[in-house]
Design a protein around this motif. Structure first.
Motif, PDB file in Angstrom:
ATOM      1  N   ARG A 110      -0.989  56.914  43.884  1.00 34.75           N
ATOM      2  CA  ARG A 110      -2.377  57.712  44.132  1.00 34.75           C
ATOM      3  C   ARG A 110      -2.378  58.681  43.331  1.00 34.75           C
ATOM      4  NH1 ARG A 110       0.381  59.811  48.470  1.00 34.75           N
ATOM      5  NH2 ARG A 110      -0.077  61.985  48.525  1.00 34.75           N
ATOM      6  N   GLN A 111      -3.546  59.212  43.238  1.00 36.84           N
ATOM      7  CA  GLN A 111      -3.821  60.256  42.165  1.00 36.84           C
ATOM      8  C   GLN A 111      -4.258  61.366  42.871  1.00 36.84           C
ATOM      9  OE1 GLN A 111      -5.409  57.193  41.242  1.00 36.84           O
ATOM     10  NE2 GLN A 111      -3.431  57.056  40.331  1.00 36.84           N
ATOM     11  N   GLU A 112      -3.845  62.747  42.367  1.00 41.64           N
ATOM     12  CA  GLU A 112      -4.244  63.878  43.401  1.00 41.64           C
ATOM     13  C   GLU A 112      -4.507  65.051  42.279  1.00 41.64           C
ATOM     14  OE1 GLU A 112      -1.003  65.486  45.680  1.00 41.64           O
ATOM     15  OE2 GLU A 112      -0.843  63.970  47.145  1.00 41.64           O
ATOM     16  N   ARG A 113      -5.711  65.853  42.510  1.00 36.91           N
ATOM     17  CA  ARG A 113      -5.768  66.776  41.725  1.00 36.91           C
ATOM     18  C   ARG A 113      -5.126  68.204  42.233  1.00 36.91           C
ATOM     19  NH1 ARG A 113      -9.977  71.299  41.738  1.00 36.91           N
ATOM     20  NH2 ARG A 113     -10.043  71.057  43.836  1.00 36.91           N
ATOM     21  N   HIS A 114      -4.425  68.734  41.407  1.00 40.23           N
ATOM     22  CA  HIS A 114      -3.698  70.018  41.622  1.00 40.23           C
ATOM     23  C   HIS A 114      -4.336  70.947  40.506  1.00 40.23           C
ATOM     24  CE1 HIS A 114      -0.603  68.566  44.596  1.00 40.23           C
ATOM     25  NE2 HIS A 114      -0.975  67.678  44.015  1.00 40.23           N
ATOM     26  N   GLU A 115      -4.396  72.225  41.040  1.00 41.60           N
ATOM     27  CA  GLU A 115      -4.877  73.343  40.212  1.00 41.60           C
ATOM     28  C   GLU A 115      -3.736  74.453  40.068  1.00 41.60           C
ATOM     29  OE1 GLU A 115      -9.062  74.710  41.385  1.00 41.60           O
ATOM     30  OE2 GLU A 115      -8.714  73.860  42.937  1.00 41.60           O
ATOM     31  N   ILE A 116      -3.922  75.336  38.961  1.00 40.28           N
ATOM     32  CA  ILE A 116      -2.893  76.288  38.685  1.00 40.28           C
ATOM     33  C   ILE A 116      -3.675  77.274  37.677  1.00 40.28           C
ATOM     34  CG2 ILE A 116      -2.930  74.602  36.492  1.00 40.28           C
ATOM     35  CD1 ILE A 116       0.321  75.379  36.366  1.00 40.28           C
ATOM     36  N   MET A 117      -3.042  78.601  37.658  1.00 36.53           N
ATOM     37  CA  MET A 117      -3.883  79.479  36.987  1.00 36.53           C
ATOM     38  C   MET A 117      -2.937  80.362  36.163  1.00 36.53           C
ATOM     39  SD  MET A 117      -3.453  82.965  38.329  1.00 36.53           S
ATOM     40  CE  MET A 117      -1.473  82.962  38.320  1.00 36.53           C
ATOM     41  N   VAL A 118      -3.463  81.031  35.216  1.00 37.02           N
ATOM     42  CA  VAL A 118      -2.710  81.931  34.457  1.00 37.02           C
ATOM     43  C   VAL A 118      -3.178  83.454  34.401  1.00 37.02           C
ATOM     44  CG1 VAL A 118      -3.786  81.184  32.201  1.00 37.02           C
ATOM     45  CG2 VAL A 118      -1.584  82.280  32.177  1.00 37.02           C
ATOM     46  N   SER A 119      -2.244  84.543  34.376  1.00 37.84           N
ATOM     47  CA  SER A 119      -2.930  85.793  34.670  1.00 37.84           C
ATOM     48  C   SER A 119      -2.880  86.378  33.290  1.00 37.84           C
ATOM     49  CB  SER A 119      -1.962  86.737  35.573  1.00 37.84           C
ATOM     50  OG  SER A 119      -0.848  87.225  34.669  1.00 37.84           O
ATOM     51  N   GLU A 120      -3.524  87.756  33.300  1.00 35.62           N
ATOM     52  CA  GLU A 120      -3.288  88.489  32.006  1.00 35.62           C
ATOM     53  C   GLU A 120      -1.794  88.655  31.574  1.00 35.62           C
ATOM     54  OE1 GLU A 120      -4.507  92.543  32.662  1.00 35.62           O
ATOM     55  OE2 GLU A 120      -4.199  92.276  34.800  1.00 35.62           O
ATOM     56  N   SER A 121      -1.589  89.279  30.403  1.00 33.80           N
ATOM     57  CA  SER A 121       0.024  89.277  30.006  1.00 33.80           C
ATOM     58  C   SER A 121       0.425  90.522  30.746  1.00 33.80           C
ATOM     59  CB  SER A 121      -0.009  89.229  28.532  1.00 33.80           C
ATOM     60  OG  SER A 121      -0.211  87.808  28.123  1.00 33.80           O
ATOM     61  N   LEU A 122       1.619  90.445  31.059  1.00 30.23           N
ATOM     62  CA  LEU A 122       2.314  91.752  31.508  1.00 30.23           C
ATOM     63  C   LEU A 122       3.726  91.861  31.071  1.00 30.23           C
ATOM     64  CD1 LEU A 122       1.517  90.721  35.089  1.00 30.23           C
ATOM     65  CD2 LEU A 122       0.419  92.726  34.026  1.00 30.23           C
ATOM     66  N   LYS A 123       4.218  93.001  31.062  1.00 25.64           N
ATOM     67  CA  LYS A 123       5.643  93.423  30.558  1.00 25.64           C
ATOM     68  C   LYS A 123       6.575  92.512  31.275  1.00 25.64           C
ATOM     69  CE  LYS A 123       5.641  98.201  29.138  1.00 25.64           C
ATOM     70  NZ  LYS A 123       5.965  99.464  29.785  1.00 25.64           N
ATOM     71  N   PRO A 124       7.564  91.862  30.551  1.00 22.03           N
ATOM     72  CA  PRO A 124       8.365  90.929  31.562  1.00 22.03           C
ATOM     73  C   PRO A 124       8.877  91.772  32.736  1.00 22.03           C
ATOM     74  CG  PRO A 124       9.066  90.980  29.083  1.00 22.03           C
ATOM     75  CD  PRO A 124       8.155  92.140  29.382  1.00 22.03           C
ATOM     76  N   PHE A 125       8.901  90.964  33.769  1.00 21.93           N
ATOM     77  CA  PHE A 125       9.146  91.480  35.105  1.00 21.93           C
ATOM     78  C   PHE A 125      10.142  90.427  36.016  1.00 21.93           C
ATOM     79  CE2 PHE A 125       6.350  89.827  38.275  1.00 21.93           C
ATOM     80  CZ  PHE A 125       5.144  89.502  37.363  1.00 21.93           C
ATOM     81  N   LEU A 126       9.731  89.298  35.657  1.00 16.21           N
ATOM     82  CA  LEU A 126      10.193  88.272  36.556  1.00 16.21           C
ATOM     83  C   LEU A 126      11.000  87.003  35.853  1.00 16.21           C
ATOM     84  CD1 LEU A 126       9.679  86.948  39.520  1.00 16.21           C
ATOM     85  CD2 LEU A 126       7.549  85.808  38.542  1.00 16.21           C
ATOM     86  N   ASP A 127      12.366  87.057  36.152  1.00 14.31           N
ATOM     87  CA  ASP A 127      13.076  86.131  35.356  1.00 14.31           C
ATOM     88  C   ASP A 127      12.879  84.627  36.013  1.00 14.31           C
ATOM     89  OD1 ASP A 127      14.112  87.291  33.363  1.00 14.31           O
ATOM     90  OD2 ASP A 127      15.916  87.993  34.352  1.00 14.31           O
ATOM     91  N   PRO A 128      13.034  84.378  37.216  1.00 17.13           N
ATOM     92  CA  PRO A 128      13.037  82.769  37.720  1.00 17.13           C
ATOM     93  C   PRO A 128      11.521  82.445  38.112  1.00 17.13           C
ATOM     94  CG  PRO A 128      13.501  84.563  39.306  1.00 17.13           C
ATOM     95  CD  PRO A 128      13.039  85.245  38.234  1.00 17.13           C
ATOM     96  N   SER A 139       5.820  81.695  37.938  1.00 14.79           N
ATOM     97  CA  SER A 139       6.796  82.275  37.172  1.00 14.79           C
ATOM     98  C   SER A 139       6.048  83.160  36.072  1.00 14.79           C
ATOM     99  CB  SER A 139       7.324  81.048  36.296  1.00 14.79           C
ATOM    100  OG  SER A 139       6.505  80.490  35.566  1.00 14.79           O
ATOM    101  N   GLN A 140       6.985  83.703  35.094  1.00 18.58           N
ATOM    102  CA  GLN A 140       6.385  84.532  34.215  1.00 18.58           C
ATOM    103  C   GLN A 140       6.697  83.836  33.029  1.00 18.58           C
ATOM    104  OE1 GLN A 140       7.391  88.510  33.482  1.00 18.58           O
ATOM    105  NE2 GLN A 140       5.258  89.096  32.738  1.00 18.58           N
ATOM    106  N   SER A 141       5.482  83.848  32.139  1.00 18.38           N
ATOM    107  CA  SER A 141       5.992  83.109  30.734  1.00 18.38           C
ATOM    108  C   SER A 141       6.338  83.982  29.707  1.00 18.38           C
ATOM    109  CB  SER A 141       4.552  82.321  30.236  1.00 18.38           C
ATOM    110  OG  SER A 141       3.734  83.378  29.603  1.00 18.38           O
ATOM    111  N   MET A 142       6.958  83.519  28.671  1.00 20.81           N
ATOM    112  CA  MET A 142       7.379  84.161  27.598  1.00 20.81           C
ATOM    113  C   MET A 142       6.392  85.208  26.853  1.00 20.81           C
ATOM    114  SD  MET A 142      10.240  81.796  26.005  1.00 20.81           S
ATOM    115  CE  MET A 142      11.233  82.473  25.043  1.00 20.81           C
ATOM    116  N   ARG A 143       5.130  84.746  27.321  1.00 20.24           N
ATOM    117  CA  ARG A 143       3.902  85.595  26.454  1.00 20.24           C
ATOM    118  C   ARG A 143       3.456  86.719  27.612  1.00 20.24           C
ATOM    119  NH1 ARG A 143       2.650  80.464  25.719  1.00 20.24           N
ATOM    120  NH2 ARG A 143       1.165  80.345  27.482  1.00 20.24           N
ATOM    121  N   GLY A 144       4.197  86.715  28.889  1.00 19.39           N
ATOM    122  CA  GLY A 144       4.065  87.617  29.683  1.00 19.39           C
ATOM    123  C   GLY A 144       2.895  87.373  31.081  1.00 19.39           C
ATOM    124  N   GLU A 145       2.538  86.168  30.842  1.00 18.00           N
ATOM    125  CA  GLU A 145       1.248  85.817  31.917  1.00 18.00           C
ATOM    126  C   GLU A 145       2.214  85.389  33.250  1.00 18.00           C
ATOM    127  OE1 GLU A 145       0.803  82.825  29.366  1.00 18.00           O
ATOM    128  OE2 GLU A 145      -1.063  83.503  28.370  1.00 18.00           O
TER     129      GLU A 145
END
Ligand SMILES: Cc1cc2nc3c(=O)[nH]c(=O)nc-3n(C[C@H](O)[C@H](O)[C@H](O)COP(=O)(O)OP(=O)(O)OC[C@H]3O[C@@H](n4cnc5c(N)ncnc54)[C@H](O)[C@@H]3O)c2cc1C
Length: 394
Positions: free
Chosen positions: A229-247, A259-265
């Motif tokens: 069956r198909q389920e809709r799932h939402e996701i978001m991205v923030s503005e970029s920040l200095k690296p602060f979150l590894d996992p 998580s924090q992407s390599m672009r800081g989001e």
């Protein structure tokens, strides 16, 4: 530059894969690696346009069923070498996964999962709430009762992964047709004979259904009933920040992951068990809603209060293709020669995709089902052999 074509499709192919998401492309690449020729991938819109390009890029080995652990573990080994192997930077980063719970009752299951993962050589540890602060210093641990952490889990950039596979496929002679919709599969006397598209018909003895959330309707056309069956799932991205979150932090209590992407989001989502399941074609709707934005923000702040000043930049939605036990469906169908499927990945097809592609390619070229493909076959549902994974999040 990824070579793509909208030309007329060829009259014949040795194998046709439907869908240019991670599963279609990884399987096509592995088939080419095994020496197969005349491989065609058909994609109705563009590469990564399905669930793959909408996903969070998370890759974890912390599962409670052995198949999911093994597929993810072997995929992690492949992700570790993927940039070199594909000749394309896929931005795989192993910051680990911190999986938390607010419920004392989950602790025995978490400890059992750690034991199983360790038996599979996955280096997961059980953590007390205080120990989480060594991994995420500003985490609010006031409601956390326990956690597990595997430092070798991580994230990769989904579009780079599919672009990398597409380029490597091209180097191996695989033809990828975008803007080409498969309208029907043709069979004669229990064998696949052709694939019909809006750009012409391809005669072929082999079809691999990697159509993600659309796999069920494609299979239904030739009488193969998938329980997906198909389920809709939402996701978001923030503005970029200095690296602060590894996992990647995920909660099995409320279904948030971030998580924090390599672009800081900050990239994150949250499951919604009250999401209405729409009937018919509406189930493929991928609109965005305020309800998600509010629920995600509240859940994020409850674990990470310092995110209060951070602005959300963008949110989007994609589809999960969900099976009754949240495990994928791999293999073929008895009595229908030349038909294969690789679908039903729920919220974890990006992390399982590379190894699934390798195992499916081996199966398609040799006809021998390995133990994982056997265990994840469609027939498991009629056999009643359902072992749901306990930690499905998102
Ligand atoms: C919001 C969200 C977050 C997620 N986060 C994660 C995560 O962190 N980690 C993880 O492992 N997984 C995650 N997932 C799940 C993951 O995205 C999927 O399991 C995975 O991408 C499935 O890949 P696929 O190749 O099987 O399908 P898809 O990527 O959906 O590819 C199928 C392709 O088939 C094409 N197609 C369909 N029908 C036809 C047709 N008739 N003719 C031609 N082409 C056709 C589609 O256009 C599509 O491009 C997430 C999913 C969502 C929606």
């Amino acid at each position: 530059m990824i070579p793509l074509t909208r030309e007329q499709v060829p009259a014949t192919a040795d194998v046709v894969l439907v869908g240019a998401g991670i599963n279609g492309l990884a399987t096509a690449y592995e088939l080419a690696q095994l020496g197969m020729k005349n491989i065609v991938v058909l994609e109705k819109t563009y590469i990564g346009s399905g669930s793959t390009g909408r996903c969070g890029g998370g890759i974890r080995q912390q599962w409670t069923t052995e198949e999911n652990i093994r597929l993810a573990q072997e995929s992690v080994r492949m992700y570790e070498n993927m940039s070199a192997e594909l000749g394309y930077q896929v931005f795989f980063r192993q910051g680990g996964y911190l999986m938390v719970t607010e419920n004392e009752n989950d602790l025995p299951a978490l400890r059992d999962a750690v034991a199983l993962q360790q038996r599979c050589d996955v280096p997961t540890d059980f953590l007390q709430p205080q120990e989480c602060l060594e991994i995420v210093p500003d985490l609010d641990i006031s409601r956390i009762k326990g956690a597990t952490f595997c430092p070798r889990d991580g994230t990769a950039y989904p579009f780079a992964v599919v672009w990398g596979y597409a380029r490597a496929c091209h180097r191996k002679g695989v033809k990828i047709y975008i803007g080409t919709t498969v309208t029907d599969l043709k069979t004669t006397e229990g064998r696949i004979t052709a694939v019909e598209t809006d750009r012409g018909t391809i005669q072929t003895p082999l079809v691999v259904n990697c159509a993600g959330p659309w796999a069920r309707s494609l299979a239904a056309g030739i009488g193969v009933e998938l329980p997906n069956r198909q389920e809709r799932h939402e996701i978001m991205v923030s503005e970029s920040l200095k690296p602060f979150l590894d996992p990647m932090v995920i909660s099995i209590s409320n279904g948030i992951y971030f998580s924090q992407s390599m672009r800081g989001e900050i990239v994150g989502g949250i499951g919604d068990s009250d999401e209405p399941r729409l009937p018919g074609p509406s189930r493929f709707k991928t609109h965005s809603g305020m309800r998600f934005a509010v629920r995600f923000a509240q859940a994020l702040l409850s674990y990470y209060p310092r995110a209060a000043e951070v602005r959300m930049m963008r949110q989007w939605a994609g589809m999960y293709d969900v099976t009754p036990d949240h495990r994928p469906i791999l293999g073929g169908v008895d009595g229908l020669d030349g038909y294969f499927h690789s679908c039903g990945f729920s919220g974890h097809g990006f992390m399982l995709g590379p190894m699934t592609g390798k195992r499916m390619a081996r199966f398609i070229t040799t006809g021998r089902r390995d133990e994982i493909i056997e265990s994840l076959s469609l027939e498991r549902f009629s056999r009643g052999d359902i072992q749901a994974d306990a930690f499905v999040v998102g």
